[in-house]
Design a protein around this motif. Structure first.
Motif, PDB file in Angstrom:
ATOM      1  N   ILE A  77       1.258   5.732  -0.448  1.00  0.00           N
ATOM      2  CA  ILE A  77       0.631   6.972  -0.001  1.00  0.00           C
ATOM      3  C   ILE A  77      -0.520   7.353  -0.938  1.00  0.00           C
ATOM      4  O   ILE A  77      -0.564   6.901  -2.086  1.00  0.00           O
ATOM      5  CB  ILE A  77       1.655   8.135   0.022  1.00  0.00           C
ATOM      6  CG1 ILE A  77       2.302   8.282  -1.367  1.00  0.00           C
ATOM      7  CG2 ILE A  77       2.724   7.894   1.075  1.00  0.00           C
ATOM      8  CD1 ILE A  77       3.133   9.526  -1.521  1.00  0.00           C
ATOM      9  N   ASN A  78      -1.413   8.182  -0.472  1.00  0.00           N
ATOM     10  CA  ASN A  78      -2.516   8.741  -1.285  1.00  0.00           C
ATOM     11  C   ASN A  78      -3.274   7.688  -2.081  1.00  0.00           C
ATOM     12  O   ASN A  78      -3.519   7.851  -3.277  1.00  0.00           O
ATOM     13  CB  ASN A  78      -1.993   9.800  -2.274  1.00  0.00           C
ATOM     14  CG  ASN A  78      -1.116  10.829  -1.600  1.00  0.00           C
ATOM     15  OD1 ASN A  78      -1.303  11.116  -0.413  1.00  0.00           O
ATOM     16  ND2 ASN A  78      -0.145  11.362  -2.312  1.00  0.00           N
ATOM     17  N   ASN A  79      -3.607   6.589  -1.433  1.00  0.00           N
ATOM     18  CA  ASN A  79      -4.363   5.532  -2.098  1.00  0.00           C
ATOM     19  C   ASN A  79      -3.691   5.029  -3.370  1.00  0.00           C
ATOM     20  O   ASN A  79      -4.320   4.871  -4.411  1.00  0.00           O
ATOM     21  CB  ASN A  79      -5.797   6.007  -2.391  1.00  0.00           C
ATOM     22  CG  ASN A  79      -6.659   4.871  -2.900  1.00  0.00           C
ATOM     23  OD1 ASN A  79      -6.517   3.732  -2.463  1.00  0.00           O
ATOM     24  ND2 ASN A  79      -7.534   5.163  -3.856  1.00  0.00           N
ATOM     25  N   ASN A 137       0.843  -1.188   0.000  1.00  0.00           N
ATOM     26  CA  ASN A 137       0.000   0.000   0.000  1.00  0.00           C
ATOM     27  C   ASN A 137       0.878   1.238   0.000  1.00  0.00           C
ATOM     28  O   ASN A 137       1.806   1.335   0.802  1.00  0.00           O
ATOM     29  CB  ASN A 137      -0.894   0.022   1.230  1.00  0.00           C
ATOM     30  CG  ASN A 137      -1.959  -1.050   1.144  1.00  0.00           C
ATOM     31  OD1 ASN A 137      -2.368  -1.426   0.045  1.00  0.00           O
ATOM     32  ND2 ASN A 137      -2.384  -1.548   2.281  1.00  0.00           N
ATOM     33  N   GLU A 176       5.856   4.408   0.252  1.00  0.00           N
ATOM     34  CA  GLU A 176       5.117   3.414   1.018  1.00  0.00           C
ATOM     35  C   GLU A 176       4.315   4.075   2.120  1.00  0.00           C
ATOM     36  O   GLU A 176       4.785   5.002   2.772  1.00  0.00           O
ATOM     37  CB  GLU A 176       6.120   2.450   1.652  1.00  0.00           C
ATOM     38  CG  GLU A 176       5.612   1.067   1.780  1.00  0.00           C
ATOM     39  CD  GLU A 176       6.691   0.148   2.336  1.00  0.00           C
ATOM     40  OE1 GLU A 176       6.324  -0.919   2.800  1.00  0.00           O
ATOM     41  OE2 GLU A 176       7.883   0.534   2.329  1.00  0.00           O
ATOM     42  N   GLU A 177       3.124   3.550   2.339  1.00  0.00           N
ATOM     43  CA  GLU A 177       2.318   4.032   3.455  1.00  0.00           C
ATOM     44  C   GLU A 177       3.033   3.596   4.727  1.00  0.00           C
ATOM     45  O   GLU A 177       3.416   2.437   4.849  1.00  0.00           O
ATOM     46  CB  GLU A 177       0.955   3.355   3.359  1.00  0.00           C
ATOM     47  CG  GLU A 177      -0.084   3.952   4.222  1.00  0.00           C
ATOM     48  CD  GLU A 177      -1.397   3.188   4.044  1.00  0.00           C
ATOM     49  OE1 GLU A 177      -2.416   3.842   3.897  1.00  0.00           O
ATOM     50  OE2 GLU A 177      -1.388   1.952   4.042  1.00  0.00           O
ATOM     51  N   LYS A 178       3.208   4.515   5.659  1.00  0.00           N
ATOM     52  CA  LYS A 178       4.008   4.152   6.825  1.00  0.00           C
ATOM     53  C   LYS A 178       3.139   3.556   7.930  1.00  0.00           C
ATOM     54  O   LYS A 178       2.217   4.166   8.418  1.00  0.00           O
ATOM     55  CB  LYS A 178       4.740   5.378   7.373  1.00  0.00           C
ATOM     56  CG  LYS A 178       5.806   5.932   6.451  1.00  0.00           C
ATOM     57  CD  LYS A 178       6.943   4.943   6.254  1.00  0.00           C
ATOM     58  CE  LYS A 178       7.938   5.436   5.211  1.00  0.00           C
ATOM     59  NZ  LYS A 178       7.396   5.540   3.858  1.00  0.00           N
ATOM     60  N   THR A 179       3.457   2.338   8.257  1.00  0.00           N
ATOM     61  CA  THR A 179       2.847   1.735   9.438  1.00  0.00           C
ATOM     62  C   THR A 179       4.014   1.151  10.206  1.00  0.00           C
ATOM     63  O   THR A 179       5.143   1.260   9.757  1.00  0.00           O
ATOM     64  CB  THR A 179       1.867   0.613   9.054  1.00  0.00           C
ATOM     65  OG1 THR A 179       2.475  -0.136   8.018  1.00  0.00           O
ATOM     66  CG2 THR A 179       0.547   1.161   8.592  1.00  0.00           C
ATOM     67  N   LYS A 213       0.203  -4.890   9.190  1.00  0.00           N
ATOM     68  CA  LYS A 213       0.031  -4.713   7.751  1.00  0.00           C
ATOM     69  C   LYS A 213       0.176  -6.046   7.022  1.00  0.00           C
ATOM     70  O   LYS A 213       1.062  -6.838   7.312  1.00  0.00           O
ATOM     71  CB  LYS A 213       1.086  -3.731   7.251  1.00  0.00           C
ATOM     72  CG  LYS A 213       0.990  -3.433   5.778  1.00  0.00           C
ATOM     73  CD  LYS A 213       1.672  -2.142   5.421  1.00  0.00           C
ATOM     74  CE  LYS A 213       3.181  -2.273   5.396  1.00  0.00           C
ATOM     75  NZ  LYS A 213       3.826  -1.153   4.718  1.00  0.00           N
TER      76      LYS A 213
END
Ligand SMILES: *Cc1c(COP(=O)(O)O)cnc(C)c1O
Length: 809
Positions: free
Chosen positions: A317-319, A315, A441-444, A803
């Protein structure tokens, strides 16, 4: 490639109809690929789930004109070229053998049980300064993968590296004629089970068939292999212990001491775990055989790197959805990645970030012109090119933005430039595209549950192979696909043409519909307030009581539907949900001639299918199901699907398959039977990283309640995963362990909410290193046993804040 059909016909032994003057410039087996065009030769392979013959008309409408088929399709007469053969896979192999014969340069053939792909990738890296190399893309090493790899050869290549993987007797001979290696490399032969073979000897002998005509066989000396090498084979061997090997090696940490008849020298490796060391030595042996000097070998081996063999979906950033192939940029693997991108349909818009491509074998203008054509056939909306060469050749591309270096890209980087799209990130190692992935990358937090989509396909096929012909398959994806991700798995199952999905609650079904899943979905436990939504979303309720039936009929009338599909659940002994014998008359009376609903299936559920000692109970449930469902069918004069088997039912009660079965946990690689487990592949691997490392002295304690007291100097690592992520507290206090660098590190002290501590004394590792909580080792089955629970609970407990990352090998 440019081949005349006239020459291909005899090469694959085909009957031909059409225009023999056509030329072929590419080969395809994937009807979905946008790379198919009028110069494509399409082989209609028939696999377990798909028959390539089904797509001929569709392909024809897309402009494909040349087909290898087993039957001449009369309705397409005169519209295209057809090469009719007995077996399309054999024809593909014959085609590749014919193509291979046109080239005469050294070829390294790699086989073994472990390490094939890593050795192939490393050899490519080590030898690429001197050679123009063609190698198998990814781990294309199968009966289909090898011919597709061979077809990538072109005139400019002067060295080939191909891997061969087999699982049955007789397969290697077929690959040998395709690869015809001049240099044989045998990697680790493993202790893995000898599935598909009668014995270990048979497995090894089969692998050795690849080297039938090789000028040399490079391997780790080992009496078991020695006994099976055919007399007269020239070998070049190494060993840590056997003085008869050609090269003697000793290891001390990351240092290898090499002794040959000509040289004595030391090399330093960037790792020390035994499998990486063994693979590096295999590469070193090839370099020695090629005559490289100790100085060059020393310099290059210390640059070896971990090999990422797979395309990862993440996943962003920004969908956005990222396809991470950040360590690879050869032309063959670009084609594969673009097909993969096309099959990820989350977003309309497609972007590719691509670095310069090295070693294509072509001149740069030809290369980038070809790549540009590939992008346009794949309908890529936007290209971001990074590197001198792609910048120089930008004029071949439409909609490209170029940067000379990755740093220049970052200079101009605006995160808002990326939204609602799928982004393929593909770069050669020196461009460090992993940094681009990191930014996008979406940060988790850094704990991930990795889901191997290939393993799911494998397990699905394993269970399918246990079904009699015509038996339908429902797959249970309740509870977020047993914790493994519902939408991604549902999409894969849709692709595999599974007949039904099953979930527990309406909102799970609605989420699947919203994600674009169109196949039939049964809701096992629909609640009255959700009936309206069930109808609106085209979901199919399981009806288990007279009261529920009346309630559903009322809502069905409000919606004015007719023949709405429902499923009737019978209670045959589980005593959870379902109609009992005493309810049948009422059920029949209410449903008979009712135009609102139509019974799609009648089902029941087994309570003890996984317990051999309770076999009689299961048999009584099946008998009861037979009786009750037959009464229902004959009273209503209907022929719905009947089904009662779950995973262990499929394994243990083949006579209960009726019309359909319901596969659950088996898909995720878990079986109650150890023997069967061997045939399944592990699907989920829960990984985290080391946050901090410290050394404590004897007498010092770790964690809440001081439950661990060090008895000597102890090295402790903290991992950011705890019971809030689904790791049970009872797995702490040295009951459980993590795997760090292939070694067991016991969990010490109490597990905290978000963290746990492990003892890593004597294990070489660093802060930031990856650790494994479960996966292949320890398996969830082992964990469940130690914790007095079942694998189902372990899998479904992993919290949604972890995730999920999906990948294909
Ligand atoms: C969960 C479930 C299954 C699948 O069971 P497994 O043991 O995971 O194969 C099948 N049928 C029903 C009704 C279920 O609830």
């Amino acid at each position: 490639m440019s081949l005349n059909i006239q020459n291909i016909i005899p090469a694959i032994g085909a009957q031909f109809s059409g225009n023999p003057d056509a030329t072929i410039d590419t080969v395809s087996i994937d009807s979905r690929s946008l790379q198919n065009n009028s110069g494509t030769l399409y082989f209609a392979l028939s696999g377990q789930n798909h028959d390539g013959h089904e797509y001929l008309e569709e392909l024809l409408s897309k402009g494909v004109y040349n087909f290898v088929v087993t039957q001449y399709p009369e309705q397409l007469k005169g519209k295209a070229n057809f090469l009719v053969v007995h077996n399309t896979l054999e024809a593909l192999q014959l085609f590749a053998a014919y193509y291979r014969n046109a080239f005469d340069f050294p070829i390294i053939g790699v086989t073994g049980s472990n390490g094939k792909t890593i050795v192939k990738e490393w050899l490519n890296f080590l030898l690429s300064p001197e050679y123009n190399i063609i190698r198998s893309p990814k781990s294309y090493n199968s009966q289909v993968g090898v011919p597709l790899s061979i077809i990538g050869i072109n005139e400019k290549h002067n060295l080939g590296i191909f891997e061969a993987g087999i699982s049955l007797v007789g397969e290697m001979a077929k690959l040998e004629v395709l690869i015809r290696p001049t240099i044989g490399v045998l990697t680790n032969i493993g202790s893995a089970h000898n599935e598909g073979f009668q014995s270990r000897e048979q497995k090894i002998s089969e692998k050795l068939k690849l080297f039938k005509d090789a000028e040399i066989l490079i391997y780790a000396k080992n009496p078991e292999v020695d006994a099976l090498i055919p007399a007269g084979t020239k070998t070049w061997s190494w060993s840590f212990t056997d003085p008869n090997a050609d090269v003697q090696i000793s290891q001390k940490g990351t240092q290898l001491h090499i002794h040959t008849s000509q040289h004595t020298f030391t090399v330093t490796l960037p790792f020390q775990d035994s499998s990486s060391v063994e693979n590096a030595i295999t590469c070193l042996m090839v370099l020695l055989y090629f005559g490289y000097s100790p100085a060059v070998i020393q310099e290059r081996l210390q640059l070896l790197y971990p090999v990422e063999m797979r395309l990862k979906v993440k996943n962003g950033i920004n969908n956005t959805t990222l396809i991470d192939d950040s360590y690879n940029s050869d032309y063959q693997s670009l084609k594969i990645a673009l097909d993969f991108l096309e099959n990820q349909k989350q977003h309309q818009k497609k972007t590719v970030i691509l670095s310069d491509i090295f070693q294509s074998g072509w001149s740069n203008p030809t290369l980038y012109e070809t790549v540009a054509a590939l992008f346009s056939s794949n309908q890529i909306d936007r290209i971001i090119g990074i590197g001198d060469q792609i910048t120089t050749h930008a004029h071949y591309f439409s909609n490209i933005t170029t940067y000379a270096t990755t740093a220049d890209f970052f200079e101009a980087y605006d995160p808002l430039d990326f939204e609602n799209e799928t982004i393929l990130i593909k770069g050669a190692r020196p461009f460090h595209f992993e940094e681009i992935v990191f930014r996008l990358e979406e940060k988790t937090h850094e704990t991930v549950l990795e889901i191997n989509l290939n393993a799911i396909s494998h397990n699905l096929n394993f269970f399918k192979s246990k079904l009699q012909p015509g038996i339908k398959l429902m797959v249970m994806v309740k509870a977020f696909g047993y914790g493994s991700g519902s939408f991604e798995i549902a999409r894969l199952l849709e692709y595999h043409k599974v007949d039904y999905l099953g979930v527990a609650f309406a909102d799970e079904g609605i989420a699947l519909r919203n994600a674009g899943i169109t196949m039939p979905i049964m809701i096992m436990n629909p609640e009255t307030p959700s009936f309206s939504a069930i109808i609106n979303f085209g979901l199919e309720p399981e009806i288990y009581s007279v009261k529920e039936l009346h309630a559903f009929l009322r809502v069905a009338a409000q919606h004015n539907v007719s023949d709405y599909p429902i499923h009737i659940k019978l209670d045959t002994g589980m005593h959870r949900l379902g109609f009992e014998a005493k309810d049948l008359d009422t059920l029949i009376a209410v449903i008979k001639d009712n135009p609102r609903v139509s019974i799609k299936s009648v089902l029941s559920h087994l309570a003890t299918s996984d317990e051999p000692e309770q076999r009689d109970f299961t048999l009584s449930q099946i008998a009861r199901f037979d009786l009750l469902s037959s009464q229902l069918l004959s009273a209503l004069h209907i022929q719905p699907l009947r089904h009662i088997l779950n995973t262990s039912g499929i394994s243990n009660f083949p006579h209960g398959q009726y019309d359909m079965v319901r596969l659950g946990i088996g898909l995720y690689g878990v079986s109650n039977d150890e023997n069967e487990t061997k045939y399944l592949e592990n699907v989920g691997t829960l990984k985290s990283v080391i946050s901090q490392i410290r050394t404590i002295e004897a007498g010092e304690s770790v964690g809440y309640g001081r439950k661990f007291i060090a008895s000597a100097t102890t090295v402790i690592a903290t991992i950011p995963i705890g019971y809030a992520d689904g790791i049970r507290r009872s797995w702490g206090n040295e009951v459980g362990y993590l795997i760090v660098n292939h070694q067991k590190a016991p969990i010490v002290g109490n597990i905290c909410m978000d963290m746990l501590m492990i003892n890593i004394t004597g294990i070489a590792c660093h802060e930031g290193d990856t650790v494994t909580i479960f996966g292949e080792n320890p398996s969830v089955t082992i964990m469940a046993k130690a914790l007095g629970t079942i694998p189902y609970e372990i899998l479904t407990s992993i919290s949604q804040r972890v995730k999920r990352v999906f990948y294909r090998e």
